[in-house]
Design a protein around this motif. Sequence first.
Motif, PDB file in Angstrom:
ATOM      1  N   ILE A   1     -32.654  17.447  20.915  1.00  0.00           N
ATOM      2  CA  ILE A   1     -32.208  18.429  21.912  1.00  0.00           C
ATOM      3  C   ILE A   1     -33.406  19.154  22.501  1.00  0.00           C
ATOM      4  CG2 ILE A   1     -31.035  20.653  22.168  1.00  0.00           C
ATOM      5  CD1 ILE A   1     -28.919  19.597  20.186  1.00  0.00           C
ATOM      6  N   ARG A   2     -34.338  19.548  21.650  1.00  0.00           N
ATOM      7  CA  ARG A   2     -35.519  20.269  22.140  1.00  0.00           C
ATOM      8  C   ARG A   2     -36.363  19.407  23.079  1.00  0.00           C
ATOM      9  NH1 ARG A   2     -36.378  25.084  19.752  1.00  0.00           N
ATOM     10  NH2 ARG A   2     -35.402  25.529  17.728  1.00  0.00           N
ATOM     11  N   SER A   3     -36.419  18.116  22.796  1.00  0.00           N
ATOM     12  CA  SER A   3     -37.254  17.247  23.630  1.00  0.00           C
ATOM     13  C   SER A   3     -36.578  16.858  24.935  1.00  0.00           C
ATOM     14  CB  SER A   3     -37.647  15.984  22.854  1.00  0.00           C
ATOM     15  OG  SER A   3     -36.503  15.180  22.595  1.00  0.00           O
ATOM     16  N   ASP A   4     -35.245  16.994  24.999  1.00  0.00           N
ATOM     17  CA  ASP A   4     -34.513  16.550  26.197  1.00  0.00           C
ATOM     18  C   ASP A   4     -34.003  17.686  27.066  1.00  0.00           C
ATOM     19  OD1 ASP A   4     -34.594  13.880  24.936  1.00  0.00           O
ATOM     20  OD2 ASP A   4     -33.103  13.396  26.464  1.00  0.00           O
ATOM     21  N   THR A   5     -34.077  18.925  26.581  1.00  0.00           N
ATOM     22  CA  THR A   5     -33.617  20.068  27.369  1.00  0.00           C
ATOM     23  C   THR A   5     -34.688  21.148  27.334  1.00  0.00           C
ATOM     24  OG1 THR A   5     -32.493  21.053  25.454  1.00  0.00           O
ATOM     25  CG2 THR A   5     -31.190  19.580  26.856  1.00  0.00           C
ATOM     26  N   SER A   6     -34.467  22.210  28.077  1.00  0.00           N
ATOM     27  CA  SER A   6     -35.481  23.267  28.129  1.00  0.00           C
ATOM     28  C   SER A   6     -34.836  24.608  28.447  1.00  0.00           C
ATOM     29  CB  SER A   6     -36.541  22.943  29.187  1.00  0.00           C
ATOM     30  OG  SER A   6     -35.944  22.854  30.476  1.00  0.00           O
ATOM     31  N   GLY A   7     -35.634  25.660  28.285  1.00  0.00           N
ATOM     32  CA  GLY A   7     -35.223  27.000  28.689  1.00  0.00           C
ATOM     33  C   GLY A   7     -34.015  27.529  27.938  1.00  0.00           C
ATOM     34  N   HIS A   8     -33.218  28.324  28.645  1.00  0.00           N
ATOM     35  CA  HIS A   8     -32.066  28.970  28.013  1.00  0.00           C
ATOM     36  C   HIS A   8     -30.985  27.961  27.638  1.00  0.00           C
ATOM     37  CE1 HIS A   8     -33.757  32.896  28.727  1.00  0.00           C
ATOM     38  NE2 HIS A   8     -33.940  32.595  30.003  1.00  0.00           N
ATOM     39  N   PHE A   9     -30.910  26.861  28.357  1.00  0.00           N
ATOM     40  CA  PHE A   9     -29.951  25.811  27.995  1.00  0.00           C
ATOM     41  C   PHE A   9     -30.331  25.203  26.656  1.00  0.00           C
ATOM     42  CE2 PHE A   9     -28.422  21.273  28.642  1.00  0.00           C
ATOM     43  CZ  PHE A   9     -27.101  21.567  28.354  1.00  0.00           C
ATOM     44  N   GLU A  10     -31.603  24.931  26.461  1.00  0.00           N
ATOM     45  CA  GLU A  10     -32.075  24.395  25.175  1.00  0.00           C
ATOM     46  C   GLU A  10     -31.727  25.354  24.043  1.00  0.00           C
ATOM     47  OE1 GLU A  10     -36.285  24.218  22.759  1.00  0.00           O
ATOM     48  OE2 GLU A  10     -36.356  23.934  24.938  1.00  0.00           O
ATOM     49  N   ARG A  11     -31.964  26.654  24.246  1.00  0.00           N
ATOM     50  CA  ARG A  11     -31.695  27.629  23.194  1.00  0.00           C
ATOM     51  C   ARG A  11     -30.214  27.690  22.851  1.00  0.00           C
ATOM     52  NH1 ARG A  11     -35.432  32.180  26.135  1.00  0.00           N
ATOM     53  NH2 ARG A  11     -37.274  30.839  26.304  1.00  0.00           N
ATOM     54  N   LEU A  12     -29.366  27.594  23.868  1.00  0.00           N
ATOM     55  CA  LEU A  12     -27.928  27.619  23.618  1.00  0.00           C
ATOM     56  C   LEU A  12     -27.511  26.410  22.779  1.00  0.00           C
ATOM     57  CD1 LEU A  12     -25.111  28.875  24.119  1.00  0.00           C
ATOM     58  CD2 LEU A  12     -24.974  27.448  26.174  1.00  0.00           C
ATOM     59  N   LEU A  13     -27.980  25.216  23.129  1.00  0.00           N
ATOM     60  CA  LEU A  13     -27.598  24.014  22.381  1.00  0.00           C
ATOM     61  C   LEU A  13     -28.161  24.033  20.963  1.00  0.00           C
ATOM     62  CD1 LEU A  13     -27.882  21.119  24.997  1.00  0.00           C
ATOM     63  CD2 LEU A  13     -25.870  22.451  24.329  1.00  0.00           C
ATOM     64  N   VAL A  14     -29.391  24.538  20.797  1.00  0.00           N
ATOM     65  CA  VAL A  14     -29.951  24.643  19.452  1.00  0.00           C
ATOM     66  C   VAL A  14     -29.107  25.599  18.610  1.00  0.00           C
ATOM     67  CG1 VAL A  14     -31.932  25.482  18.114  1.00  0.00           C
ATOM     68  CG2 VAL A  14     -32.308  23.998  20.092  1.00  0.00           C
ATOM     69  N   SER A  15     -28.684  26.706  19.227  1.00  0.00           N
ATOM     70  CA  SER A  15     -27.789  27.628  18.510  1.00  0.00           C
ATOM     71  C   SER A  15     -26.498  26.927  18.100  1.00  0.00           C
ATOM     72  CB  SER A  15     -27.454  28.839  19.401  1.00  0.00           C
ATOM     73  OG  SER A  15     -28.590  29.637  19.644  1.00  0.00           O
ATOM     74  N   MET A  16     -25.947  26.134  19.012  1.00  0.00           N
ATOM     75  CA  MET A  16     -24.688  25.445  18.731  1.00  0.00           C
ATOM     76  C   MET A  16     -24.829  24.452  17.579  1.00  0.00           C
ATOM     77  SD  MET A  16     -22.373  26.652  20.790  1.00  0.00           S
ATOM     78  CE  MET A  16     -23.220  28.195  20.431  1.00  0.00           C
ATOM     79  N   CYS A  17     -25.924  23.704  17.545  1.00  0.00           N
ATOM     80  CA  CYS A  17     -26.033  22.641  16.538  1.00  0.00           C
ATOM     81  C   CYS A  17     -26.359  23.176  15.143  1.00  0.00           C
ATOM     82  CB  CYS A  17     -27.012  21.553  16.974  1.00  0.00           C
ATOM     83  SG  CYS A  17     -28.741  21.960  16.858  1.00  0.00           S
ATOM     84  N   GLN A  18     -26.477  24.502  14.984  1.00  0.00           N
ATOM     85  CA  GLN A  18     -26.632  25.077  13.646  1.00  0.00           C
ATOM     86  C   GLN A  18     -25.300  25.095  12.903  1.00  0.00           C
ATOM     87  OE1 GLN A  18     -29.881  25.626  12.779  1.00  0.00           O
ATOM     88  NE2 GLN A  18     -30.074  24.861  14.896  1.00  0.00           N
ATOM     89  N   GLY A  19     -24.193  25.118  13.637  1.00  0.00           N
ATOM     90  CA  GLY A  19     -22.883  25.163  12.982  1.00  0.00           C
ATOM     91  C   GLY A  19     -22.682  26.420  12.177  1.00  0.00           C
ATOM     92  N   ASN A  20     -23.104  27.559  12.719  1.00  0.00           N
ATOM     93  CA  ASN A  20     -23.024  28.824  11.979  1.00  0.00           C
ATOM     94  C   ASN A  20     -22.180  29.881  12.680  1.00  0.00           C
ATOM     95  OD1 ASN A  20     -24.544  28.179   9.691  1.00  0.00           O
ATOM     96  ND2 ASN A  20     -26.472  28.532  10.773  1.00  0.00           N
ATOM     97  N   ARG A  21     -21.302  29.473  13.598  1.00  0.00           N
ATOM     98  CA  ARG A  21     -20.434  30.462  14.262  1.00  0.00           C
ATOM     99  C   ARG A  21     -19.522  31.122  13.231  1.00  0.00           C
ATOM    100  NH1 ARG A  21     -18.915  31.276  19.302  1.00  0.00           N
ATOM    101  NH2 ARG A  21     -19.799  29.309  20.074  1.00  0.00           N
TER     102      ARG A  21
END
Length: 432
Positions: free
Chosen positions: A255-275
């Motif tokens: 995800i980090r290598s294919d996206t950037s900026g605030h979109f990257e941060r949102l997806l990284v947050s999502m893939c933690q599975g900690n909601r």
Amino acid sequence: MPQVYKMSYPGYPPTGYPPFPGYPPAGQESSFPPPGQYPYPSGFPPMGGGAYSAAPSSGYPGAPGYPAPGGYPAPAGYPGAPQAGGAPPYPGGGFPGGQVPSQYPGGQAPFPNQPAVMNQGTIRPAANFDAMRDAEILRKAMKGFGTDEQAIVDVVANRSNDQRQKIKAAFKTMYGKDLIKDLKSELSGNMEELILALFMPPTYYDAWSLRNAMQGVGTQERVLIEILCTRTNQEIREIVRCYQSEFGRDLEKDIRSDTSGHFERLLVSMCQGNRDENQSVNHQMAQEDAQRLYQAGEGRLGTDESCFNMILATRSFPQLKATMEAYSRMANRDLLSSVGREFSGYVESGLKTILQCALNRPAFFAERLYYSMKGAGTDDSTLVRIVVTRSEIDLVQIKQMFCQMYQKTLGTMIASDTSGDYRRLLLAIVGQ
């Protein structure tokens, strides 16, 4: 980039990874299937991906029975509902006067403390299931000249995913051949993609879809959003483990290598599975979060993106719904509209997806289906992915919302946008 499908037999699934019933049979992990004969050869459906979701826990938006059978009308202005003056539906639009309804018709809130209800999928496990009999039917359908596609449709569209895994294992036991390879040799195009999606174990389908969305030239951002912004914690953690075990790759790094900026941060947050998945609502927190979001967006020059990311990535869906209600009362406009004014591009789409799922998850998927077929051409990968992955969860509710939002049935639109055996199988899955 070459496709890599790293299988991990013996010892599959990895420790802590919930096994798929009947796949492999308990106690046969060391010899199922023989080396080099994993039922998913390379050369899966064309890049375009897919998704899945196991049934969320009771009371969770999108869980079985949400909304109650019969549904509730889409509030005016919420995706696709009829607009004033006959304006066309617009996904993610605002509520009239900025007011999000505080409750649904009859006062039935679909979130905490709701009793368990029946599955709202269109596909249910077949009664008197016999994997060997089904394997024999499929073998006869593919034997000799020509293919009996109707026989394949009749079996595949009327079995649960667990049962399809058992059919696949029985086929190899009975005939010493791989069912998926045989099906691939008999089918092509969209029909092939649909059949293969139906025979993938659900978590693998999600992981495979994410891999394909980031593989090769370009990135299919909307696939990443659809999967990572709508899944439960358990689902996401299983996807991350499956992604690592099957493809030998780290999902967060990709995800980090294919996206950037605030979109990257949102997806990284999502893939933690900690909601937070506590189904109770803290109304004081909702009021405070609404105030913070207003001050991070509408109430200042510029936008504090990290504040939106933090709240939308950590709060439970019931809590986010309460926050949206508090925001509409305070700001006299809905939070979806504010996100649209403060953000753009894929991060806007991701944040709106989270909020739409907090309000009405079936409506989100109904909207995605509608726009996969609207206009010239059809986004078949999205159509296949959603129909397959929601078929055992909430496709009944999605069909209800689709009809209310767009004044036509899902089956009618599928029938007009597809053809042949592909159309026949899709319609069989959606229950037309």
